[in-house]
Design a protein around this motif. Structure first.
Motif, PDB file in Angstrom:
ATOM      1  N   MET A 486       0.806  -1.285   0.123  1.00  0.00           N
ATOM      2  CA  MET A 486      -0.227  -0.062   0.049  1.00  0.00           C
ATOM      3  C   MET A 486       0.887   1.294   0.177  1.00  0.00           C
ATOM      4  O   MET A 486       1.969   1.197   0.557  1.00  0.00           O
ATOM      5  N   PRO A 487       0.260   2.349  -0.543  1.00  0.00           N
ATOM      6  CA  PRO A 487       1.085   3.736  -0.351  1.00  0.00           C
ATOM      7  C   PRO A 487       1.209   4.021   1.085  1.00  0.00           C
ATOM      8  O   PRO A 487       0.133   3.826   1.956  1.00  0.00           O
ATOM      9  N   LYS A 488       2.341   4.390   1.598  1.00  0.00           N
ATOM     10  CA  LYS A 488       2.736   4.598   2.845  1.00  0.00           C
ATOM     11  C   LYS A 488       1.749   5.681   3.332  1.00  0.00           C
ATOM     12  O   LYS A 488       1.250   5.705   4.627  1.00  0.00           O
ATOM     13  N   GLU A 489       1.207   6.722   2.695  1.00  0.00           N
ATOM     14  CA  GLU A 489       0.362   7.672   3.385  1.00  0.00           C
ATOM     15  C   GLU A 489      -1.009   7.093   3.482  1.00  0.00           C
ATOM     16  O   GLU A 489      -1.671   7.864   4.132  1.00  0.00           O
ATOM     17  N   SER A 490      -1.252   6.179   2.879  1.00  0.00           N
ATOM     18  CA  SER A 490      -2.698   5.637   3.067  1.00  0.00           C
ATOM     19  C   SER A 490      -2.742   4.631   4.281  1.00  0.00           C
ATOM     20  O   SER A 490      -3.566   4.194   4.682  1.00  0.00           O
ATOM     21  N   ILE A 491      -1.423   4.195   4.801  1.00  0.00           N
ATOM     22  CA  ILE A 491      -1.631   3.279   5.938  1.00  0.00           C
ATOM     23  C   ILE A 491      -1.850   3.925   7.459  1.00  0.00           C
ATOM     24  O   ILE A 491      -0.919   4.711   7.667  1.00  0.00           O
ATOM     25  N   PRO A 492      -2.765   3.715   8.118  1.00  0.00           N
ATOM     26  CA  PRO A 492      -2.954   4.332   9.319  1.00  0.00           C
ATOM     27  C   PRO A 492      -1.708   4.199  10.194  1.00  0.00           C
ATOM     28  O   PRO A 492      -1.116   3.014  10.147  1.00  0.00           O
ATOM     29  N   GLU A 493      -1.395   5.202  11.182  1.00  0.00           N
ATOM     30  CA  GLU A 493      -0.059   4.776  11.965  1.00  0.00           C
ATOM     31  C   GLU A 493      -0.323   3.630  12.682  1.00  0.00           C
ATOM     32  O   GLU A 493       1.012   3.067  12.844  1.00  0.00           O
ATOM     33  N   GLU A 494      -1.319   3.283  13.285  1.00  0.00           N
ATOM     34  CA  GLU A 494      -1.433   2.051  14.274  1.00  0.00           C
ATOM     35  C   GLU A 494      -1.153   0.644  13.366  1.00  0.00           C
ATOM     36  O   GLU A 494      -0.912  -0.206  14.243  1.00  0.00           O
ATOM     37  N   PHE A 495      -1.027   0.757  12.140  1.00  0.00           N
ATOM     38  CA  PHE A 495      -0.969  -0.649  11.482  1.00  0.00           C
ATOM     39  C   PHE A 495       0.498  -0.627  10.848  1.00  0.00           C
ATOM     40  O   PHE A 495       0.612  -1.469  10.095  1.00  0.00           O
ATOM     41  N   LYS A 496       1.345   0.329  10.997  1.00  0.00           N
ATOM     42  CA  LYS A 496       2.598   0.449  10.247  1.00  0.00           C
ATOM     43  C   LYS A 496       3.408  -0.591  10.867  1.00  0.00           C
ATOM     44  O   LYS A 496       4.289  -1.081  10.102  1.00  0.00           O
ATOM     45  N   ASN A 497       3.345  -0.904  12.147  1.00  0.00           N
ATOM     46  CA  ASN A 497       4.094  -1.736  12.728  1.00  0.00           C
ATOM     47  C   ASN A 497       3.621  -3.255  12.729  1.00  0.00           C
ATOM     48  O   ASN A 497       2.542  -3.564  13.213  1.00  0.00           O
ATOM     49  N   LEU A 498       3.987  -3.901  11.659  1.00  0.00           N
ATOM     50  CA  LEU A 498       3.360  -5.337  11.283  1.00  0.00           C
ATOM     51  C   LEU A 498       3.347  -6.086  12.539  1.00  0.00           C
ATOM     52  O   LEU A 498       2.225  -7.231  12.540  1.00  0.00           O
ATOM     53  N   LYS A 499       4.248  -6.013  13.473  1.00  0.00           N
ATOM     54  CA  LYS A 499       4.226  -7.109  14.430  1.00  0.00           C
ATOM     55  C   LYS A 499       3.214  -6.801  15.373  1.00  0.00           C
ATOM     56  O   LYS A 499       2.729  -7.901  16.222  1.00  0.00           O
ATOM     57  N   ASN A 500       2.650  -5.676  15.461  1.00  0.00           N
ATOM     58  CA  ASN A 500       1.444  -5.227  16.298  1.00  0.00           C
ATOM     59  C   ASN A 500       0.096  -5.501  15.851  1.00  0.00           C
ATOM     60  O   ASN A 500      -0.812  -5.352  16.561  1.00  0.00           O
ATOM     61  N   LEU A 501       0.017  -6.162  14.787  1.00  0.00           N
ATOM     62  CA  LEU A 501      -1.298  -6.266  14.008  1.00  0.00           C
ATOM     63  C   LEU A 501      -2.158  -7.110  14.697  1.00  0.00           C
ATOM     64  O   LEU A 501      -1.890  -8.369  15.320  1.00  0.00           O
ATOM     65  N   LYS A 502      -3.423  -6.896  14.980  1.00  0.00           N
ATOM     66  CA  LYS A 502      -4.324  -7.494  15.798  1.00  0.00           C
ATOM     67  C   LYS A 502      -5.447  -7.953  14.821  1.00  0.00           C
ATOM     68  O   LYS A 502      -5.946  -7.290  13.860  1.00  0.00           O
ATOM     69  N   PHE A 503      -6.200  -9.194  14.913  1.00  0.00           N
ATOM     70  CA  PHE A 503      -7.275  -9.693  14.246  1.00  0.00           C
ATOM     71  C   PHE A 503      -8.374 -10.129  15.040  1.00  0.00           C
ATOM     72  O   PHE A 503      -8.358 -10.534  16.177  1.00  0.00           O
ATOM     73  N   TYR A 504      -9.682  -9.892  14.272  1.00  0.00           N
ATOM     74  CA  TYR A 504     -11.005 -10.097  15.160  1.00  0.00           C
ATOM     75  C   TYR A 504     -11.946 -11.192  14.371  1.00  0.00           C
ATOM     76  O   TYR A 504     -11.742 -11.231  13.328  1.00  0.00           O
ATOM     77  N   LYS A 505     -12.918 -11.700  15.116  1.00  0.00           N
ATOM     78  CA  LYS A 505     -13.978 -12.426  14.720  1.00  0.00           C
ATOM     79  C   LYS A 505     -15.161 -12.401  15.641  1.00  0.00           C
ATOM     80  O   LYS A 505     -15.052 -11.998  16.997  1.00  0.00           O
ATOM     81  N   GLY A 506     -16.302 -12.830  15.341  1.00  0.00           N
ATOM     82  CA  GLY A 506     -17.521 -13.007  15.930  1.00  0.00           C
ATOM     83  C   GLY A 506     -17.576 -14.262  16.507  1.00  0.00           C
ATOM     84  O   GLY A 506     -17.549 -15.352  15.555  1.00  0.00           O
ATOM     85  N   LYS A 507     -17.749 -14.467  17.781  1.00  0.00           N
ATOM     86  CA  LYS A 507     -17.916 -15.993  18.258  1.00  0.00           C
ATOM     87  C   LYS A 507     -19.011 -16.613  17.883  1.00  0.00           C
ATOM     88  O   LYS A 507     -19.054 -17.787  17.787  1.00  0.00           O
TER      89      LYS A 507
END
Length: 583
Positions: A486-507
């Motif tokens: 993705m273009p760097k300017e389009s990536i929100p600051e909180e998602f730039k560190n790939l190690k800290n990515l979190k994922f969700y789902k509905g139980k």
């Protein structure tokens, strides 16, 4: 329901419980001071789940909170209050201890509701104990009044004797009167009514009634996914089809060709239109009904899922006085809803807006909406010619289907009109070769095109059972790769560190039918007609590589990447994005 001071206190509670971000807190605090109903906005936008918000509201009403989502209420108890009264006053009886009825309500300030409930209780020598609950909880109990299978089964027992031995598939002259009686009979009418009521109650977008070898299958499309809700005996199928034809003013004795019609009914207090389509199959017919809630109105672009660069470009381009605004995507991708949202922004007293639609899905006050009728010669092309004589400033054409409509739309935008329309293409770049295929001259396209939005709809994670989970390594690697590209300017600051990515789902919970999803949100890509793109179009240098490079040069993100950002924000799942964007 709440005063300005009460709303501010509730906002404080939401922030203290970390249910509201600092940014949202300040935003809604300022809105509350201006007199806006911010709690309604928070609820509608699902910023806080129904249950969490209701727990805080219960404190303000000084009532105990009751979660009803997982509660199965005894039929004898729930029926102490008639269903129509419960729906009208938004209350339910969920338990009875000795001589005390436990009643859940969502609006404790509704004194008429409490008067009605107290009257019922006194008549039975009972007392009432009130509890506060959420809208979701209330609806989960209201749905227990009558299950779809139970209601239809009762009608089937009545209809069996009349229809088991008699098919109304072929109506002969001598028994036409008997066939009409069968179609109009109370059991068949009740079955169709119940099927439609449950479709609306379950927020379905389409109802399919289709024959197969051993019976008649009823399927609902909910959040874009088909679900079988009921299977009925084979002998009832033709009676259901014929009943629907009668309601839609179609020919019940014509089974050889497709027919289209429309039904308008008031269901659960709302005016609902059903767009009916019949299709002849081998020996029998299938019916599909698209549900159009004409009273629901349009949503804001932000509510639909547009954000960041995509939202900015859309808002910048709709300010232009002329040109073309196109929305592309497959059937059912939310194109019309996006156009309605844009029209809602543009709708002002000093502007004349005229639309040509098939069908009119929402009614917007102040906008002149016309429906095409091909059977009398009113098509998109002929209608567009007439619209141009209505002194319009803005024109919305439901769909550009052929060369004639495309040419008229182009010339309308050339003559000082702002034209909005839709195309069936897979992505934003595909709109350009599609228009060329419709014989639009490249130099005219370059002059008139403003922006192309491509979109899909994906299911949202249910707010009531959302939880964090760990993605498999191979899937996580694919997500990380999409973020890197993705273009760097389009990536929100909180998602730039790939190690800290979190994922969700509905139980999965009763509120979402155990699916883990509830509602839908759009994922999109936006192609702006920059000077460079217009030069490419006008020069005829529109190969796939050139267009794709221009898309990248604009700093745009594609539909899949937009979806991944929404998955990381906890709005949907990676699995759902993969499903919606697979090629």
């Amino acid at each position: 329901m709440f005063s300005k001071d009460q709303q501010l206190k509730i906002l404080d509670s939401l922030k203290n419980k970390n249910l509201l971000s600092e940014v949202d807190y300040e935003k809604y605090k300022n809105s509350a001071k201006l007199g806006e109903n911010v709690l309604e906005i928070i609820k509608n936008k699902k910023i806080v789940s129904d249950e969490e918000l209701s727990k805080i509201l219960a404190v303000f009403f000084n009532l105990p909170y009751q979660d009803l989502l997982k509660l199965k209420v005894d039929a004898k108890i729930i029926n102490l209050v008639p269903e129509d009264l419960a729906r009208n006053y938004n209350l339910v009886v969920f338990d009875k201890k000795d001589n005390v009825l436990k009643v859940a309500i969502i609006n404790p300030t509704d004194l008429k509701a409490q008067e009605a409930m107290d009257y019922i209780a006194r008549d039975k020598n009972l007392k009432v104990e009130y509890y506060f609950t959420s809208q979701s909880s209330l609806e989960s109990v209201l749905s227990q009044y009558s299950a779809l299978k139970t209601e239809v089964s009762e009608a089937l027992v009545e209809a069996k004797g009349k229809l088991e031995e008699k098919s109304v598939k072929k109506i002969k002259k001598e028994d036409k009167e008997d066939s009409f009686d069968a179609i109009k009979s109370a059991p068949v009418a009740k079955m169709v009514s119940v099927i439609l009521k449950h479709a609306v109650d379950g927020h379905a977008s389409d109802v399919h009634i289709e024959p197969f070898s051993s019976g008649s299958r009823i399927r609902y499309r909910i959040d874009g996914i088909m679900r079988t809700s009921l299977v009925l005996p084979k002998y009832i199928h033709n009676a259901l089809i014929s009943r629907i034809k009668v309601l839609a003013n179609l020919k019940i004795d014509e089974t050889r060709v497709p027919q289209d019609g429309r039904i308008r009914l008031n269901i659960l207090g709302k005016d609902i239109d059903f767009r009916v389509s019949t299709l002849p199959l081998y020996e029998q017919e299938k019916v599909v009904m698209r549900i159009l809630d004409t009273s629901s109105g349009s949503l804001e672009l932000e509510d639909l899922g547009f954000e960041g660069r995509n939202l900015k470009i859309i808002k910048d381009n709709i300010k232009k006085p002329h040109g073309m605004f196109l929305v592309t995507g497959p059937t059912g991708s939310g194109k019309s809803t996006t156009l309605y949202s844009v029209l809602n922004i543009l709708n002002k007293e000093e502007i004349n807006i005229v639309t040509l639609e098939d069908p009119v899905e929402y009614y917007l006050t102040g906008i002149n909406q016309s429906q095409i009728r091909p059977e009398v010669g009113l098509t998109f092309a002929t209608g567009l010619r007439s619209i141009l004589r209505q002194d319009p400033d803005i024109i919305m054409v439901g769909e550009i289907r052929d060369s004639e409509t495309a040419e008229l739309a182009i010339h309308a935008s050339l003559t000082g009109h702002f034209v909005l329309s839709t195309l069936h293409t897979n992505d934003a770049l595909g709109a350009i070769p599609r228009l060329l295929d419709m014989k639009v001259e490249p130099f005219l396209m370059a002059t008139t095109l403003n922006v192309v939005v491509a979109q899909r709809l994906v299911r949202k994670i249910c707010a009531d059972c959302k939880q964090e989970f760990v993605l498999p390594d191979n899937v996580r690697a694919e997500v990380e790769n999409e973020i890197k590209n993705m273009p760097k300017e389009s990536i929100p600051e909180e998602f730039k560190n790939l190690k800290n990515l979190k994922f969700y789902k509905g139980k999965g919970c009763p509120n979402c039918g155990k699916t883990g999803y509830k509602g839908r949100v759009s994922i999109s890509e936006v192609l702006e007609a920059t000077d460079n793109l217009k030069d490419l179009i006008a020069s005829g240098k529109m190969g796939g590589k050139e267009l794709k490079q221009e898309f990248i040069n604009q700093g745009a993100i594609n539909i899949k990447q937009d979806g991944m950002l929404k998955a990381l924000a906890g709005k949907t799942t990676v699995e759902e994005i993969m499903r919606a964007t697979r090629e």
